[in-house]
Write an enzyme that holds these catalytic residues in place. Structure first.
Site, PDB file in Angstrom:
ATOM      1  N   ASP A   1       0.838  -1.197   0.000  1.00 14.14           N
ATOM      2  CA  ASP A   1       0.000   0.000   0.000  1.00 14.14           C
ATOM      3  C   ASP A   1       0.873   1.247   0.000  1.00 14.14           C
ATOM      4  O   ASP A   1       1.733   1.416   0.869  1.00 14.14           O
ATOM      5  CB  ASP A   1      -0.899   0.000   1.241  1.00 14.14           C
ATOM      6  CG  ASP A   1      -1.779   1.240   1.295  1.00 14.14           C
ATOM      7  OD1 ASP A   1      -2.797   1.271   0.588  1.00 14.14           O
ATOM      8  OD2 ASP A   1      -1.433   2.196   2.027  1.00 14.14           O
TER       9      ASP A   1
ATOM     10  N   HIS B   1      -7.533   9.444  -2.359  1.00 16.67           N
ATOM     11  CA  HIS B   1      -6.950   9.479  -1.017  1.00 16.67           C
ATOM     12  C   HIS B   1      -7.872  10.164   0.004  1.00 16.67           C
ATOM     13  O   HIS B   1      -7.975   9.727   1.146  1.00 16.67           O
ATOM     14  CB  HIS B   1      -5.592  10.192  -1.074  1.00 16.67           C
ATOM     15  CG  HIS B   1      -4.651   9.784   0.013  1.00 16.67           C
ATOM     16  ND1 HIS B   1      -3.288   9.716  -0.170  1.00 16.67           N
ATOM     17  CD2 HIS B   1      -4.857   9.416   1.298  1.00 16.67           C
ATOM     18  CE1 HIS B   1      -2.706   9.334   0.956  1.00 16.67           C
ATOM     19  NE2 HIS B   1      -3.640   9.149   1.863  1.00 16.67           N
TER      20      HIS B   1
END
Length: 323
Positions: free
Chosen positions: A54, A121
């Site tokens: 990630d 995000h």
């Protein structure tokens, strides 16, 4: 270590644990890897069984992840298709026309020709100078949908959205999110949010999975620690450590934990959680630590119309704006 996987809305599989590569934030901005430390950590992680990594454009770790994957592919340890890369669109590129460029920038740094999962995000759009932009996150979502149709990303999703914002994407979007990454740990169980996401087939990824077990910003915080009697007794029963119990608790809830470490011993410990299961009663006991406490709370953005969390009385100064 053989890691199981969870099926996403696009029919593809996500490995059930990922390695987080955010190195933190200090007075100089985002902390950067020195002397290829992160590359070497990722290479070791691949050796011990991690297949999910990630990252995000703002972390500035994409390049070293890409180098590690390339080296392990060349060594014959893995194939590209064995590795699952999640990365994220930063807030300053929220216009629909900017999304593909942002993805291409990430692909170039990663040295890949596709990204497995691409997340928005934050729902918050910002201008280049970090002033608030008026871009609606649905415009941004359409940019992610465009990218999936182009094939440069295989799956798309969200990060740090609240339930109402996710509901809007589900209602107005043409492609269902494959995943959402939110803060999930002992003190932020997010039961309602997790169950809602899963009812829609949206895989939940949990960041900051250790919560109060670890020091935050260099200082200890209130909440259960490594020696907590409830957690310790469960750990003793299975011959595991308290952090392993906390990660397994996420697995039992079908939440994909994203622990971070550069410590080789912890790297192995964190993935060694697939040889036992907790009972439903033990899961409920651990749920009982919930205090709805968030550690990622960018209150400097709280006057943005799409800020996803409750406002606080004394917002912190914006670290992205240099005074």
């Amino acid at each position: 270590m053989e890691v199981p996987s969870l099926k996403m809305n696009n029919g593809r599989d996500m490995p059930a644990i990922g390695l987080g590569t955010y190195l933190g934030f200090d007075q100089n901005g985002v902390v950067k890897s020195k002397d290829k430390q992160l590359r070497d950590v990722v290479m070791r992680a691949i050796d011990v069984g991690y297949r999910h990594f990630d990252t995000a454009s703002v972390y500035e770790t994409e390049q070293e992840i890409g180098e590690a994957v390339k080296m392990k592919v060349e060594e014959g340890v893995v194939k590209r298709e064995d590795i699952f890369i999640t990365t994220k669109l930063w807030n300053t590129q929220h216009r629909r026309t900017e999304v593909a460029q942002a993805i291409n920038d990430s692909l170039k740094k990663l040295g890949l020709d596709y990204i497995d999962l691409y997340l928005m995000h934050w729902p918050i759009g910002l201008n280049a100078d970090y002033s608030h932009s008026d871009v609606d996150f649905m415009e941004t979502w359409r940019g992610l949908e465009d990218a999936q149709r182009m094939g440069i990303v295989k799956g798309i999703g969200l990060s740090n959205f609240n339930k109402q914002q996710l509901e809007r994407v589900l209602k107005e979007g043409t492609i269902k999110p494959d995943a959402i990454q939110i803060e999930v740990h002992l003190q932020n169980v997010q039961k309602e949010m997790v169950e809602f996401c899963q009812s829609e087939g949206v895989v939940v990824m949990g960041y900051s999975p250790f919560g109060s077990l670890v020091a935050r910003h260099g200082s200890t915080v209130e909440g259960p620690k490594i020696d907590d009697p409830v957690l310790s007794s469960i750990a003793q029963k299975y011959g595991k450590t308290t952090p392993q119990i906390v990660l397994r608790w996420q697995i039992e809830r079908k939440v994909v934990p994203i622990p971070k470490t550069v410590n080789p011993k912890r790297l192995e410990e964190n993935i060694n959680i697939f040889d036992f299961t907790l009972t439903p009663d033990e899961v409920e006991k651990i749920n009982g630590f919930d205090t709805h406490t968030r550690y990622t709370l960018p209150s400097f953005w709280q006057n943005h119309p799409y800020y996803p969390f409750d406002k606080v009385d004394n917002p912190i100064a914006d670290p992205f704006i240099k005074v």
